[in-house]
Design a protein around this motif. Structure first.
Motif, PDB file in Angstrom:
ATOM      1  N   THR A   1     -20.773 -21.197  14.460  1.00 46.96           N
ATOM      2  CA  THR A   1     -20.260 -20.003  14.070  1.00 46.96           C
ATOM      3  C   THR A   1     -20.751 -19.967  12.684  1.00 46.96           C
ATOM      4  O   THR A   1     -21.614 -20.696  12.142  1.00 46.96           O
ATOM      5  N   PHE A   2     -20.688 -18.641  12.155  1.00 44.93           N
ATOM      6  CA  PHE A   2     -21.259 -18.356  10.664  1.00 44.93           C
ATOM      7  C   PHE A   2     -20.053 -17.389  10.096  1.00 44.93           C
ATOM      8  O   PHE A   2     -19.643 -16.640  10.774  1.00 44.93           O
ATOM      9  N   VAL A   3     -20.224 -17.461   8.742  1.00 54.69           N
ATOM     10  CA  VAL A   3     -19.335 -16.214   8.060  1.00 54.69           C
ATOM     11  C   VAL A   3     -20.234 -15.864   6.871  1.00 54.69           C
ATOM     12  O   VAL A   3     -20.910 -16.524   6.074  1.00 54.69           O
ATOM     13  N   LEU A   4     -20.405 -14.683   6.806  1.00 55.26           N
ATOM     14  CA  LEU A   4     -21.118 -14.054   5.643  1.00 55.26           C
ATOM     15  C   LEU A   4     -20.166 -12.979   5.127  1.00 55.26           C
ATOM     16  O   LEU A   4     -19.426 -12.228   5.894  1.00 55.26           O
ATOM     17  N   THR A   5     -20.010 -12.938   3.741  1.00 55.10           N
ATOM     18  CA  THR A   5     -19.201 -12.140   3.063  1.00 55.10           C
ATOM     19  C   THR A   5     -19.673 -11.553   1.736  1.00 55.10           C
ATOM     20  O   THR A   5     -20.736 -12.254   1.235  1.00 55.10           O
ATOM     21  N   VAL A   6     -19.324 -10.294   1.378  1.00 61.23           N
ATOM     22  CA  VAL A   6     -20.174  -9.673   0.405  1.00 61.23           C
ATOM     23  C   VAL A   6     -18.679  -8.862  -0.447  1.00 61.23           C
ATOM     24  O   VAL A   6     -17.932  -8.495   0.250  1.00 61.23           O
ATOM     25  N   GLY A   7     -18.534  -9.204  -1.842  1.00 62.36           N
ATOM     26  CA  GLY A   7     -17.527  -8.604  -2.419  1.00 62.36           C
ATOM     27  C   GLY A   7     -16.329  -9.393  -2.458  1.00 62.36           C
ATOM     28  O   GLY A   7     -16.532 -10.616  -1.855  1.00 62.36           O
ATOM     29  N   GLY A   8     -15.151  -9.122  -3.103  1.00 63.28           N
ATOM     30  CA  GLY A   8     -14.286 -10.072  -3.072  1.00 63.28           C
ATOM     31  C   GLY A   8     -14.332 -11.128  -3.971  1.00 63.28           C
ATOM     32  O   GLY A   8     -13.581 -12.265  -3.666  1.00 63.28           O
ATOM     33  N   GLY A   9     -14.993 -11.091  -5.020  1.00 57.76           N
ATOM     34  CA  GLY A   9     -15.482 -12.087  -5.839  1.00 57.76           C
ATOM     35  C   GLY A   9     -16.269 -13.347  -5.135  1.00 57.76           C
ATOM     36  O   GLY A   9     -16.480 -14.228  -5.845  1.00 57.76           O
ATOM     37  N   ALA A  10     -17.024 -13.142  -4.092  1.00 60.16           N
ATOM     38  CA  ALA A  10     -17.971 -14.022  -3.516  1.00 60.16           C
ATOM     39  C   ALA A  10     -19.308 -13.980  -4.479  1.00 60.16           C
ATOM     40  O   ALA A  10     -19.744 -13.002  -4.730  1.00 60.16           O
ATOM     41  N   GLU A  11     -19.739 -15.257  -4.540  1.00 56.26           N
ATOM     42  CA  GLU A  11     -21.002 -15.581  -5.419  1.00 56.26           C
ATOM     43  C   GLU A  11     -22.169 -15.093  -4.386  1.00 56.26           C
ATOM     44  O   GLU A  11     -22.495 -15.582  -3.454  1.00 56.26           O
ATOM     45  N   ALA A  12     -23.153 -13.993  -4.952  1.00 53.83           N
ATOM     46  CA  ALA A  12     -24.442 -13.895  -4.071  1.00 53.83           C
ATOM     47  C   ALA A  12     -25.235 -14.990  -4.234  1.00 53.83           C
ATOM     48  O   ALA A  12     -25.323 -15.628  -5.044  1.00 53.83           O
ATOM     49  N   GLY A  13     -25.709 -15.018  -2.890  1.00 54.77           N
ATOM     50  CA  GLY A  13     -26.596 -16.232  -2.661  1.00 54.77           C
ATOM     51  C   GLY A  13     -26.179 -17.490  -2.434  1.00 54.77           C
ATOM     52  O   GLY A  13     -26.661 -18.316  -2.039  1.00 54.77           O
ATOM     53  N   ALA A  14     -24.658 -17.831  -2.683  1.00 53.27           N
ATOM     54  CA  ALA A  14     -24.068 -18.835  -2.545  1.00 53.27           C
ATOM     55  C   ALA A  14     -23.871 -19.364  -1.097  1.00 53.27           C
ATOM     56  O   ALA A  14     -23.733 -18.493  -0.271  1.00 53.27           O
ATOM     57  N   VAL A  15     -24.190 -20.799  -0.721  1.00 53.78           N
ATOM     58  CA  VAL A  15     -23.954 -21.437   0.596  1.00 53.78           C
ATOM     59  C   VAL A  15     -22.842 -22.106   0.617  1.00 53.78           C
ATOM     60  O   VAL A  15     -22.942 -23.052  -0.182  1.00 53.78           O
ATOM     61  N   ARG A  16     -21.758 -22.096   1.154  1.00 56.53           N
ATOM     62  CA  ARG A  16     -20.890 -23.063   1.309  1.00 56.53           C
ATOM     63  C   ARG A  16     -20.508 -23.628   2.746  1.00 56.53           C
ATOM     64  O   ARG A  16     -20.782 -22.993   3.835  1.00 56.53           O
ATOM     65  N   HIS A  17     -20.234 -24.842   2.924  1.00 57.05           N
ATOM     66  CA  HIS A  17     -19.773 -25.451   4.064  1.00 57.05           C
ATOM     67  C   HIS A  17     -18.317 -25.782   4.323  1.00 57.05           C
ATOM     68  O   HIS A  17     -18.201 -26.455   5.115  1.00 57.05           O
TER      69      HIS A  17
ATOM     70  N   GLN B   1     -22.372 -36.809  14.661  1.00 58.48           N
ATOM     71  CA  GLN B   1     -22.856 -35.366  14.810  1.00 58.48           C
ATOM     72  C   GLN B   1     -22.814 -34.592  13.307  1.00 58.48           C
ATOM     73  O   GLN B   1     -21.637 -34.906  12.981  1.00 58.48           O
ATOM     74  N   VAL B   2     -23.682 -33.996  12.818  1.00 58.66           N
ATOM     75  CA  VAL B   2     -23.619 -33.399  11.524  1.00 58.66           C
ATOM     76  C   VAL B   2     -23.483 -31.831  11.657  1.00 58.66           C
ATOM     77  O   VAL B   2     -23.819 -31.153  12.338  1.00 58.66           O
ATOM     78  N   ASP B   3     -22.458 -31.581  10.857  1.00 63.41           N
ATOM     79  CA  ASP B   3     -22.227 -29.945  10.492  1.00 63.41           C
ATOM     80  C   ASP B   3     -21.592 -29.836   9.105  1.00 63.41           C
ATOM     81  O   ASP B   3     -20.535 -29.732   8.847  1.00 63.41           O
ATOM     82  N   GLY B   4     -22.707 -29.842   8.521  1.00 66.45           N
ATOM     83  CA  GLY B   4     -22.313 -29.307   6.887  1.00 66.45           C
ATOM     84  C   GLY B   4     -22.270 -30.868   6.225  1.00 66.45           C
ATOM     85  O   GLY B   4     -22.580 -32.032   6.762  1.00 66.45           O
ATOM     86  N   PRO B   5     -22.167 -31.030   4.977  1.00 65.04           N
ATOM     87  CA  PRO B   5     -22.104 -32.159   4.048  1.00 65.04           C
ATOM     88  C   PRO B   5     -21.171 -33.056   4.520  1.00 65.04           C
ATOM     89  O   PRO B   5     -20.061 -32.751   4.566  1.00 65.04           O
ATOM     90  N   GLN B   6     -21.648 -34.239   4.785  1.00 60.14           N
ATOM     91  CA  GLN B   6     -20.701 -35.542   5.531  1.00 60.14           C
ATOM     92  C   GLN B   6     -21.543 -36.718   5.111  1.00 60.14           C
ATOM     93  O   GLN B   6     -22.717 -36.747   5.069  1.00 60.14           O
ATOM     94  N   THR B   7     -20.853 -37.834   5.413  1.00 57.36           N
ATOM     95  CA  THR B   7     -21.460 -39.002   5.330  1.00 57.36           C
ATOM     96  C   THR B   7     -20.988 -39.928   6.300  1.00 57.36           C
ATOM     97  O   THR B   7     -19.536 -39.695   6.970  1.00 57.36           O
ATOM     98  N   GLY B   8     -21.662 -40.800   7.083  1.00 58.79           N
ATOM     99  CA  GLY B   8     -21.073 -41.776   7.857  1.00 58.79           C
ATOM    100  C   GLY B   8     -21.451 -43.130   7.590  1.00 58.79           C
ATOM    101  O   GLY B   8     -22.823 -43.598   7.371  1.00 58.79           O
TER     102      GLY B   8
END
Length: 383
Positions: free
Chosen positions: A112-128, A192-199
């Motif tokens: 899935t994905f979530v894209l947001t604009v406004g509401g204090g969201a930082e432009a260009g930021a990528v979060r996991h 299985q990898v989905d975002g920042p993680q370590t094994g």
């Protein structure tokens, strides 16, 4: 909520266009606090033929892209837009199998994905660390609605998602050791990898400090086979599997087995490697690798080789590894326990030489008693 009431099912005619037209009308002429818009044609294409060689998928994506553009234009064209504080969230609720449909737990279906604009969201930021359950609390927070703990919402507003990641370690029982023989470790691993993680797999001797044995960084579903030599006098060994992440996928482990081999009574005491160009020097030209090896044998229990003697008539096998290839080299030791192995490399600036086996009746070799390194990197000669 805006959704075409006349749709003929997923992917039905006119659904997205009708929904978009209604949304634009509401935005132009209406006055409301929140609006939920459901554009379902991409999902309909996914159900019909998945995302591999699906002719409907690119067309539906292009249509939805245009429809989202029309809706955003309508937002910015509102007469009161300058006085309003908009938060726009674009998301999908699931993915699809390659041939269509969902409901399972595969990475494709969970994507899935979530894209947001406004509401204090930082432009260009990528979060996991954002999950779908965070959307409702975020929308409520933006609207100024106080979230009642009794609602027992699973998520958090985007700005309040806890920073501490998931961190868990599975600990095996302590396995008893008997002497200095090599330890063989095996287990089934599905990482299985989905975002920042370590094994990470660690080995611990006698309750001491964990030693890193294997680190996982990419998707990998294998039956793992690892080896490690115990330190002198170690009585127990334990495994630890540490997994950390934030909104990550998983690491599945099963069939953990630990066994110990008999101590080696053969040891490598000398490795001298020389390289020479066969013709002129150059990356594309062949070059020779000559490995001079000394092999000795010891009495049982003499790990330090204090009474070592030359091992004669033993078959020594090694590999010369370069450019994704492995060349097997084999030779037999003379009465002084000496053998020369020769191989050739080309199209590479370096190669790895590694002894892989020493064979003779009554001989055990695992590398635990060697007095020198038996895996050596050699460089291409430049003259």
């Amino acid at each position: 909520m805006v959704r075409d009431p006349d749709r003929a099912g997923a992917g039905g005619p006119g659904g997205g266009a009708n929904t978009t037209a209604s949304t634009v009308d509401y935005l132009t002429n209406g006055n409301f606090d929140a609006l939920f818009v459901h554009l379902d044609e991409v999902d309909g294409a996914g159900h019909s033929c998945g995302y591999v060689d699906c002719p409907a998928d690119p067309a539906e994506l292009a249509d939805v892209d245009q429809q989202i553009g029309q809706i955003l234009d309508a937002v910015e064209s509102r007469a009161t837009y300058a006085e309003e504080d908009w938060q726009i969230i674009l998301m999908s609720d699931h993915g699809h199998t390659p041939t269509g449909g969902h409901g399972g737990n595969t990475p494709e279906e969970r994507a899935t994905f979530v894209l947001t604009v406004g509401g204090g969201a930082e432009a260009g930021a990528v979060r996991h660390d954002v999950e779908l359950v965070d959307i409702a609390p975020s929308a409520l927070a933006h609207l100024g609605t106080e979230i009642d703990p009794e609602w027992d919402l699973d998520g958090y507003p985007f700005a309040e998602i806890p920073e501490d990641p998931f961190d868990s370690t599975l600990v095996s029982p302590e396995y008893p050791l008997d002497g200095s023989g090599r330890i063989d470790i095996s287990y089934a691993s599905n990482y299985q990898v989905d975002g920042p993680q370590t094994g990470e797999t660690f080995v611990v001797f006698d309750g001491g400090e964990p030693q890193l044995l294997k680190e996982y960084t990419v998707d990998e579903n294998i039956h793992e086979e690892l080896t490690v030599n115990p330190p002198e006098g170690a009585e127990t060994v334990q495994l630890r599997f540490r997994y950390t992440g934030s909104n990550s996928y998983y690491w599945a482990l099963d069939l953990v087995q630990v066994s110990q081999q008999d101590p080696s009574n053969a040891l490598v005491t000398g490795v001298e490697i020389a390289t020479e160009n066969v013709d002129e020097a150059g990356f594309e030209m062949p070059w020779r690798v000559d490995a001079e090896l000394d092999i000795e044998s010891v009495e049982a229990g003499d790990r330090n080789g204090r009474w070592a003697k030359a091992l004669e008539d033993a078959t020594v096998t090694a590999e010369l590894r370069f450019d994704g290839k492995e060349t097997e080299l084999t030779g037999t030791t003379d009465k002084k326990g000496h053998v020369t192995l020769t191989g050739y490399a080309m199209y590479t600036d370096s190669a790895e030489f590694a002894i892989t086996s020493i064979e003779k009746d009554g001989v055990v070799w695992h590398g635990d008693a060697d007095t020198v390194e038996t895996t050596v990197t050699v460089e291409r000669p430049t003259d």
